[in-house]
Design a protein around this motif. Structure first.
Motif, short mmCIF file in Angstrom:
data_model
loop_
_atom_site.label_atom_id
_atom_site.label_comp_id
_atom_site.label_asym_id
_atom_site.label_seq_id
_atom_site.Cartn_x
_atom_site.Cartn_y
_atom_site.Cartn_z
N VAL A 1 62.16 61.81 -15.39
CA VAL A 1 61.98 62.68 -14.23
C VAL A 1 63.32 62.75 -13.51
CG1 VAL A 1 60.75 63.06 -12.06
CG2 VAL A 1 59.57 62.00 -14.01
N VAL A 2 63.86 63.97 -13.42
CA VAL A 2 65.14 64.19 -12.76
C VAL A 2 64.85 64.90 -11.44
CG1 VAL A 2 67.41 65.26 -12.92
CG2 VAL A 2 66.28 64.41 -14.99
N ASP A 3 65.10 64.19 -10.35
CA ASP A 3 64.80 64.75 -9.03
C ASP A 3 65.54 63.94 -7.98
OD1 ASP A 3 63.73 65.78 -6.69
OD2 ASP A 3 61.68 65.79 -7.45
N PRO B 1 62.96 61.11 -4.19
CA PRO B 1 62.07 60.10 -4.79
C PRO B 1 60.59 60.37 -4.55
CG PRO B 1 63.82 59.06 -3.51
CD PRO B 1 63.91 60.53 -3.26
N ALA C 1 59.51 62.93 -7.07
CA ALA C 1 59.48 62.28 -8.38
C ALA C 1 58.23 61.41 -8.52
CB ALA C 1 60.74 61.45 -8.59
N ALA C 2 57.85 60.74 -7.45
CA ALA C 2 56.64 59.92 -7.47
C ALA C 2 55.40 60.79 -7.66
CB ALA C 2 56.53 59.11 -6.18
N ALA D 1 55.10 61.36 -11.34
CA ALA D 1 54.58 60.15 -11.98
C ALA D 1 53.09 59.99 -11.69
CB ALA D 1 55.34 58.93 -11.50
N VAL E 1 57.88 56.02 -17.52
CA VAL E 1 58.53 57.04 -16.69
C VAL E 1 59.81 56.45 -16.13
CG1 VAL E 1 58.34 58.53 -14.67
CG2 VAL E 1 56.32 58.09 -16.08
N ARG E 2 60.89 57.20 -16.28
CA ARG E 2 62.17 56.78 -15.70
C ARG E 2 62.63 57.89 -14.77
NH1 ARG E 2 66.66 54.32 -19.53
NH2 ARG E 2 64.96 52.84 -19.76
N HIS E 3 63.14 57.50 -13.60
CA HIS E 3 63.59 58.47 -12.59
C HIS E 3 65.11 58.46 -12.50
CE1 HIS E 3 64.59 59.46 -8.31
NE2 HIS E 3 64.00 60.57 -8.72
N ALA F 1 68.25 60.63 -10.17
CA ALA F 1 68.50 61.60 -9.11
C ALA F 1 69.19 62.85 -9.66
CB ALA F 1 69.35 60.97 -8.01
#
Length: 192
Positions: free
Chosen positions: A5-7, A10, A13-14, A17, A28-30, A32
Motif C-alpha cells: 500500500v503506497v500512501d 497512514p 492506508a489503514a 488494510a 500488507v506493507r505500507h 509513504a
C-alpha cells in the motif's frame, strides 16, 4: 496475498488494510512513497496506490516497475485531472478509482483488478504468439519461394522439403526456413 500500500496518509492506508481483513494469508506493507527497489524486494501480488491526486512521477515509476515486473496495480484517488486515468492505465494500472475508497469496496476492487490483470496478461501473450507465428509463416513463405526459384520446385515440393529438414533436425519449421534464408544470403555474398 502480499499487498504493498503506497500512501502518504497512514489513516487512508489503514483503511485499505481494513478492507482486506479476512483475506488469508495476508501480508500488507505500507510505504509513504512508491519505491521501485522496495517494491521489487517485497514482491507484492498487488500494489495499491492511494492519494489525493496522482502525480506523474508516481505514474512513471509504476510504468517502469510494471514493465520490469508485471503485477496488478490499483489506484484510489480523491480527485483526478483529465488524462491521468488514461495515463495510469497505460502505465499498467488495472483499476483506477476516483473518490471511491471505502473499506467495504477495497477487496472487491482488488479482485476485479487482479482478474483484469490476468486477462490482459493472457491477451498480451496471445498477441505475442500470433506475431511470432505470423513472422514464422512469412519466413517459411520466403524460404519456399527461394527453393522454388533456385531448385525449380513446385510450392508443395518446396514445403515438403522444408518440413522434412525440420523433422530431420528436430527444429521448428520457421527456424529451418530462417537458416536456409541466412545461408542463401551468405552464398550470394550478402551479410546475414
Amino acid at each position: 496475498m502480499r499487498v504493498l500500500v503506497v500512501d502518504p496518509d497512514p489513516a487512508r492506508a489503514a483503511l485499505v488494510a481494513e478492507g482486506l481483513a479476512g483475506v488469508q494469508p495476508l501480508e500488507v506493507r505500507h510505504a509513504a512513497l512508491f519505491d521501485r527497489a522496495e517494491a521489487a524486494a517485497f514482491a507484492p501480488d498487488v500494489i495499491v496506490v492511494a492519494s489525493d491526486s496522482p502525480d506523474r512521477d508516481t505514474i512513471e515509476s509504476l510504468r517502469e516497475s510494471t514493465a520490469a515486473s508485471p503485477r496488478p496495480v490499483v489506484m484510489f484517488v480523491d480527485r483526478s485531472e483529465p488524462g491521468l486515468a488514461e495515463e495510469a492505465v497505460r502505465a499498467g494500472v488495472s483499476a483506477y478509482v476516483v473518490d471511491g475508497l471505502a473499506a467495504n469496496r477495497v477487496r472487491a476492487v482488488l479482485e476485479v483488478a487482479m482478474s483484469r490483470f490476468q486477462l490482459m496478461s493472457q491477451l498480451r501473450q496471445d498477441l505475442e504468439k500470433a506475431k511470432a507465428d505470423l513472422a514464422s509463416r512469412k519466413t517459411v513463405e520466403r524460404a519456399k519461394a527461394l527453393l522454388m526459384k533456385e531448385r525449380g520446385l513446385e510450392e508443395d515440393q518446396a514445403y515438403r522439403l522444408l518440413r522434412k529438414l525440420s523433422m530431420d533436425t528436430g527444429r521448428p519449421l520457421g527456424a529451418v526456413a530462417a537458416d536456409l534464408l541466412a545461408f542463401a544470403g551468405v552464398l550470394k555474398g550478402n551479410e546475414p
